[in-house]
Design a protein around this motif. Structure first.
Motif, PDB file in Angstrom:
ATOM      1  N   MET A 103      77.895-143.310  32.636  1.00  0.00           N
ATOM      2  CA  MET A 103      79.268-143.320  33.143  1.00  0.00           C
ATOM      3  C   MET A 103      79.283-143.109  34.652  1.00  0.00           C
ATOM      4  SD  MET A 103      81.189-141.149  30.186  1.00  0.00           S
ATOM      5  CE  MET A 103      82.806-141.125  30.979  1.00  0.00           C
ATOM      6  N   THR A 139      78.317-146.280  36.451  1.00  0.00           N
ATOM      7  CA  THR A 139      79.442-147.215  36.501  1.00  0.00           C
ATOM      8  C   THR A 139      80.464-146.781  37.545  1.00  0.00           C
ATOM      9  OG1 THR A 139      79.181-147.309  34.120  1.00  0.00           O
ATOM     10  CG2 THR A 139      81.032-148.505  35.034  1.00  0.00           C
ATOM     11  N   ALA A 140      80.697-145.476  37.624  1.00  0.00           N
ATOM     12  CA  ALA A 140      81.659-144.975  38.611  1.00  0.00           C
ATOM     13  C   ALA A 140      81.146-145.248  40.034  1.00  0.00           C
ATOM     14  CB  ALA A 140      81.918-143.476  38.389  1.00  0.00           C
ATOM     15  N   ALA A 178      81.809-148.854  40.730  1.00  0.00           N
ATOM     16  CA  ALA A 178      83.236-149.029  41.031  1.00  0.00           C
ATOM     17  C   ALA A 178      83.522-148.541  42.446  1.00  0.00           C
ATOM     18  CB  ALA A 178      84.096-148.267  40.023  1.00  0.00           C
ATOM     19  N   ILE A 181      85.236-150.669  45.510  1.00  0.00           N
ATOM     20  CA  ILE A 181      86.465-150.209  46.153  1.00  0.00           C
ATOM     21  C   ILE A 181      86.195-149.973  47.642  1.00  0.00           C
ATOM     22  CG2 ILE A 181      88.198-148.366  46.215  1.00  0.00           C
ATOM     23  CD1 ILE A 181      87.574-147.922  43.183  1.00  0.00           C
ATOM     24  N   TRP A 207      80.081-137.228  48.293  1.00  0.00           N
ATOM     25  CA  TRP A 207      81.137-137.203  47.275  1.00  0.00           C
ATOM     26  C   TRP A 207      80.549-137.619  45.911  1.00  0.00           C
ATOM     27  CZ3 TRP A 207      85.864-141.060  47.784  1.00  0.00           C
ATOM     28  CH2 TRP A 207      86.876-140.694  46.909  1.00  0.00           C
ATOM     29  N   ASP A 241      78.279-134.925  44.533  1.00  0.00           N
ATOM     30  CA  ASP A 241      79.091-133.827  43.993  1.00  0.00           C
ATOM     31  C   ASP A 241      79.711-134.213  42.646  1.00  0.00           C
ATOM     32  OD1 ASP A 241      78.485-132.383  46.211  1.00  0.00           O
ATOM     33  OD2 ASP A 241      80.471-132.486  47.142  1.00  0.00           O
ATOM     34  N   GLN A 242      80.133-135.474  42.533  1.00  0.00           N
ATOM     35  CA  GLN A 242      80.702-135.928  41.250  1.00  0.00           C
ATOM     36  C   GLN A 242      79.647-135.891  40.147  1.00  0.00           C
ATOM     37  OE1 GLN A 242      82.931-139.484  40.964  1.00  0.00           O
ATOM     38  NE2 GLN A 242      84.268-139.023  42.687  1.00  0.00           N
ATOM     39  N   ALA A 295      79.421-132.470  39.007  1.00  0.00           N
ATOM     40  CA  ALA A 295      80.650-132.073  38.294  1.00  0.00           C
ATOM     41  C   ALA A 295      80.691-132.639  36.875  1.00  0.00           C
ATOM     42  CB  ALA A 295      81.882-132.531  39.084  1.00  0.00           C
ATOM     43  N   VAL A 319      80.613-130.698  33.179  1.00  0.00           N
ATOM     44  CA  VAL A 319      81.575-130.878  32.088  1.00  0.00           C
ATOM     45  C   VAL A 319      80.819-131.129  30.771  1.00  0.00           C
ATOM     46  CG1 VAL A 319      83.307-132.465  31.161  1.00  0.00           C
ATOM     47  CG2 VAL A 319      83.489-131.661  33.521  1.00  0.00           C
ATOM     48  N   ARG A 370      91.499-141.562  49.002  1.00  0.00           N
ATOM     49  CA  ARG A 370      90.538-140.775  48.217  1.00  0.00           C
ATOM     50  C   ARG A 370      91.047-140.501  46.808  1.00  0.00           C
ATOM     51  NH1 ARG A 370      89.790-140.032  53.245  1.00  0.00           N
ATOM     52  NH2 ARG A 370      87.717-139.718  54.168  1.00  0.00           N
ATOM     53  N   ARG A 410      93.288-142.391  45.166  1.00  0.00           N
ATOM     54  CA  ARG A 410      93.282-143.667  44.439  1.00  0.00           C
ATOM     55  C   ARG A 410      91.881-144.025  43.968  1.00  0.00           C
ATOM     56  NH1 ARG A 410      94.424-147.748  47.847  1.00  0.00           N
ATOM     57  NH2 ARG A 410      95.004-146.449  49.627  1.00  0.00           N
ATOM     58  N   MET A 411      90.921-143.825  44.857  1.00  0.00           N
ATOM     59  CA  MET A 411      89.542-144.159  44.519  1.00  0.00           C
ATOM     60  C   MET A 411      89.053-143.294  43.352  1.00  0.00           C
ATOM     61  SD  MET A 411      86.687-144.863  47.370  1.00  0.00           S
ATOM     62  CE  MET A 411      84.950-145.140  47.110  1.00  0.00           C
ATOM     63  N   THR A 412      89.429-142.025  43.370  1.00  0.00           N
ATOM     64  CA  THR A 412      89.009-141.119  42.295  1.00  0.00           C
ATOM     65  C   THR A 412      89.575-141.591  40.953  1.00  0.00           C
ATOM     66  OG1 THR A 412      89.089-139.315  43.909  1.00  0.00           O
ATOM     67  CG2 THR A 412      88.935-138.694  41.589  1.00  0.00           C
ATOM     68  N   ARG A 460      90.600-144.611  40.140  1.00  0.00           N
ATOM     69  CA  ARG A 460      90.000-145.880  39.719  1.00  0.00           C
ATOM     70  C   ARG A 460      88.566-145.691  39.216  1.00  0.00           C
ATOM     71  NH1 ARG A 460      91.120-150.067  44.449  1.00  0.00           N
ATOM     72  NH2 ARG A 460      90.001-151.489  43.067  1.00  0.00           N
ATOM     73  N   MET A 461      87.827-144.785  39.857  1.00  0.00           N
ATOM     74  CA  MET A 461      86.466-144.523  39.380  1.00  0.00           C
ATOM     75  C   MET A 461      86.494-143.919  37.983  1.00  0.00           C
ATOM     76  SD  MET A 461      84.741-143.013  42.831  1.00  0.00           S
ATOM     77  CE  MET A 461      83.162-142.587  42.102  1.00  0.00           C
ATOM     78  N   THR A 504      87.140-146.616  35.413  1.00  0.00           N
ATOM     79  CA  THR A 504      85.921-147.380  35.138  1.00  0.00           C
ATOM     80  C   THR A 504      84.962-146.587  34.259  1.00  0.00           C
ATOM     81  OG1 THR A 504      86.158-148.126  37.407  1.00  0.00           O
ATOM     82  CG2 THR A 504      84.204-148.842  36.239  1.00  0.00           C
ATOM     83  N   ALA A 505      84.882-145.284  34.533  1.00  0.00           N
ATOM     84  CA  ALA A 505      83.988-144.455  33.718  1.00  0.00           C
ATOM     85  C   ALA A 505      84.483-144.402  32.266  1.00  0.00           C
ATOM     86  CB  ALA A 505      83.882-143.051  34.316  1.00  0.00           C
ATOM     87  N   ALA A 530      87.534-132.570  36.530  1.00  0.00           N
ATOM     88  CA  ALA A 530      86.343-132.244  37.329  1.00  0.00           C
ATOM     89  C   ALA A 530      86.221-133.158  38.550  1.00  0.00           C
ATOM     90  CB  ALA A 530      85.084-132.347  36.465  1.00  0.00           C
ATOM     91  N   VAL A 531      86.432-134.466  38.373  1.00  0.00           N
ATOM     92  CA  VAL A 531      86.279-135.355  39.536  1.00  0.00           C
ATOM     93  C   VAL A 531      87.424-135.158  40.530  1.00  0.00           C
ATOM     94  CG1 VAL A 531      84.739-137.049  38.472  1.00  0.00           C
ATOM     95  CG2 VAL A 531      87.218-137.369  38.282  1.00  0.00           C
ATOM     96  N   VAL A 558      86.455-132.248  42.629  1.00  0.00           N
ATOM     97  CA  VAL A 558      85.458-132.610  43.653  1.00  0.00           C
ATOM     98  C   VAL A 558      86.154-133.267  44.842  1.00  0.00           C
ATOM     99  CG1 VAL A 558      83.548-134.190  44.155  1.00  0.00           C
ATOM    100  CG2 VAL A 558      83.486-132.781  42.084  1.00  0.00           C
ATOM    101  N   THR A 559      87.082-134.175  44.547  1.00  0.00           N
ATOM    102  CA  THR A 559      87.803-134.852  45.629  1.00  0.00           C
ATOM    103  C   THR A 559      88.671-133.849  46.405  1.00  0.00           C
ATOM    104  OG1 THR A 559      87.807-136.879  44.347  1.00  0.00           O
ATOM    105  CG2 THR A 559      89.384-136.760  46.149  1.00  0.00           C
TER     106      THR A 559
END
Lengths: 217, 217
Positions: free
Chosen positions: A160, A163-164, A167, A171, A187, A190-191, A194, A198, B153, B155-157, B159-160, B163-164, B194-195, B198-199
């Motif tokens: 996952m 894939t992120a 993406a 973007i 970033w 860090d994700q 994170a 989880v 940032r 929006r990107m989070t 969208r990611m 996708t995940a 969680a994501v 991070v953002t």
């Protein structure tokens, strides 16, 4: 264009050299334009050779050339993941991401066209090449994590995240390459931590890994 | 197959009824087989009508039928995101995910074929339909989050994460639908938080949102 691609056609190249000259030229073109906007004439012109010569090397025409260029890009992409198995894990991941993002940066339009599909020359074979790179990325990460038999939850988390990252790359290209590469890389690292954390709440294997990562610093 | 699809051909249906009968039959077939394994004869047989009648409604043949079925599936999928704007946010997200995952569960093979591309009938139009669903999902989430002008940032989070979630659905189908739906849903909601967190470390807008989510419970 590589310096090699500018070599005049009358210079005798070995079959292997000629093939790689044509692939270089094609890759450069596919990297900056969508595949449907690249013609064999463009490739011949960029390589400084005749159209029949391109056909001699790639009798399957554009589809074959595109697949060969894609395979060569996939190899280059997989090299991004080569990282010595030493030192703390997260900096290793950050270095691999730096190389991957530099590749994305360099191949922008071609990279988008490739991953977003919808290309007129897309086939199940080109999809398989892209999937192969994803699988290779997952295997590299799992092997760096040092987990001999990763369970389904850990594997799913890693896939996952990959894939992120993909993406995020698309973007990022869409958004005029913002934020800056270093920020994007941190970033994404860090994700990774994170989402592993989880998963750690519901999977003992991942929990042990997160503890190890925290001690790894 | 829907009961309607078993209606004998001699029953007079309105043009709209007939069209939706054919789409239902096609959707059921595409849902359980890859598009390249479905023929117009199969659709005619499933709908209990003649092949010429299918052609009368979809003169473009399989490609047109596939796109119409896809568009109808996309609409159904977008309905999954309909959620009243009341009560705490995370349970709203969980309910939308429940509906989305039920859709994935029900349309398994067709859902994979659609998202993984590589289908012989895939075109830039079908890719655009799938992208439309992704965009709709992102807009729904941002609107529920109550952010009027989401920055890049955030929006990107979002969208990611979408996708995940998509990747998770495909892997889930591949892994014999493990873990159980409820666990997968909670895992995905936790990943969302969680994501975002991070953002939040690098984006004040997202930080305010994460604070609001924490107070929302």
């Amino acid at each position: 264009m590589t310096p090699q691609a500018a070599t005049p056609a009358y210079r005798r190249l070995s079959v292997e050299e000629r093939r790689s000259q044509l692939l270089d030229a094609a890759l450069t073109l596919f990297a900056h334009r969508a595949p449907e906007e690249v013609s064999l004439d463009d490739v011949a012109e960029a390589a400084g050779v005749s159209r029949p010569l391109v056909y001699r090397y790639f009798p399957g025409g554009k589809q074959q050339l595109y697949e060969a260029a894609l395979r060569s890009a996939a190899e280059e992409l997989e090299h991004c993941f080569d990282e010595p198995r030493e030192g703390p894990l997260l900096p290793r991941l950050a270095r691999a991401l730096d190389r991957y993002l530099a590749f994305v940066d360099q191949h922008d339009a071609g990279f988008s066209a490739l991953l977003q599909g919808g290309s007129v020359v897309e086939t199940s074979r080109t999809t398989a090449i892209v999937d192969g790179v994803r699988r290779a990325a997952a295997q590299h990460i799992l092997s760096h994590l040092g987990v001999a038999a990763p369970g389904p939850r850990l594997r799913m988390t890693v896939r996952m995240w990959i894939t992120a990252v993909e993406a995020a790359s698309l973007i990022w290209l869409d958004e005029d390459k913002q934020p800056p590469l270093e920020e994007l890389r941190d970033w994404l690292v860090d994700q990774f931590v994170a989402v592993l954390s989880v998963t750690a709440r519901r999977d003992p294997q991942t929990a042990a890994l997160v503890d190890a990562l925290a001690a790894d610093g």
